[in-house]
Design an enzyme around this catalytic site. Structure first.
Site, short mmCIF file in Angstrom:
data_model
loop_
_atom_site.label_atom_id
_atom_site.label_comp_id
_atom_site.label_asym_id
_atom_site.label_seq_id
_atom_site.Cartn_x
_atom_site.Cartn_y
_atom_site.Cartn_z
N CYS A 104 -36.07 -1.70 6.98
CA CYS A 104 -37.45 -0.98 7.06
C CYS A 104 -37.78 -0.79 8.42
CB CYS A 104 -38.46 -2.24 6.26
SG CYS A 104 -38.11 -2.27 4.90
N CYS A 126 -38.06 -6.92 6.96
CA CYS A 126 -37.04 -6.22 6.56
C CYS A 126 -36.32 -5.25 7.53
CB CYS A 126 -37.58 -5.12 5.25
SG CYS A 126 -36.31 -4.02 4.86
#
Length: 105
Positions: A34, A31
């Site tokens: 992230c 991600c």
């Protein structure tokens, strides 16, 4: 301050029994947002000792993600005694993290 990786095996000792509030970062390695939050979280953790900072990989710890109803990542939770009391979903910078923690403690 170090960031602790949380698994089902260490959840009880590291999160449920922590003597201070825990900031949990639910993330996945693939991600992009992230990864950005991870760097900001490391900077926050280096300067902060009011909360214990921990990370939960949603790909390998799906049970923990399900336990907290994580539907999107990145998601930050503030937890006391294993119980959530504040949530922030989406990207953020170090100051956003600091503001989130300060406004909820």
């Amino acid at each position: 301050m170090n960031i602790t990786q949380i698994t089902l095996d260490n959840f009880q000792a590291e999160v449920s029994k922590s003597d201070k509030p825990v900031l949990l970062d639910f993330y996945a390695d693939w991600c992009g947002p992230c990864q950005v939050v991870s760097a900001e979280l490391e900077a926050f953790a280096a300067e902060n000792d009011t909360v214990k900072v921990c990370k939960v990989n949603t790909d390998t710890q799906a049970v923990l993600a399900s336990m907290y109803g994580i539907l999107s990542i990145p998601t930050l939770l503030l937890v006391r005694g294993g119980k959530e009391f504040a949530r922030h979903t989406g990207g953020c910078e170090k100051q956003d993290i600091a503001n989130f923690v300060a406004s909820n403690l």
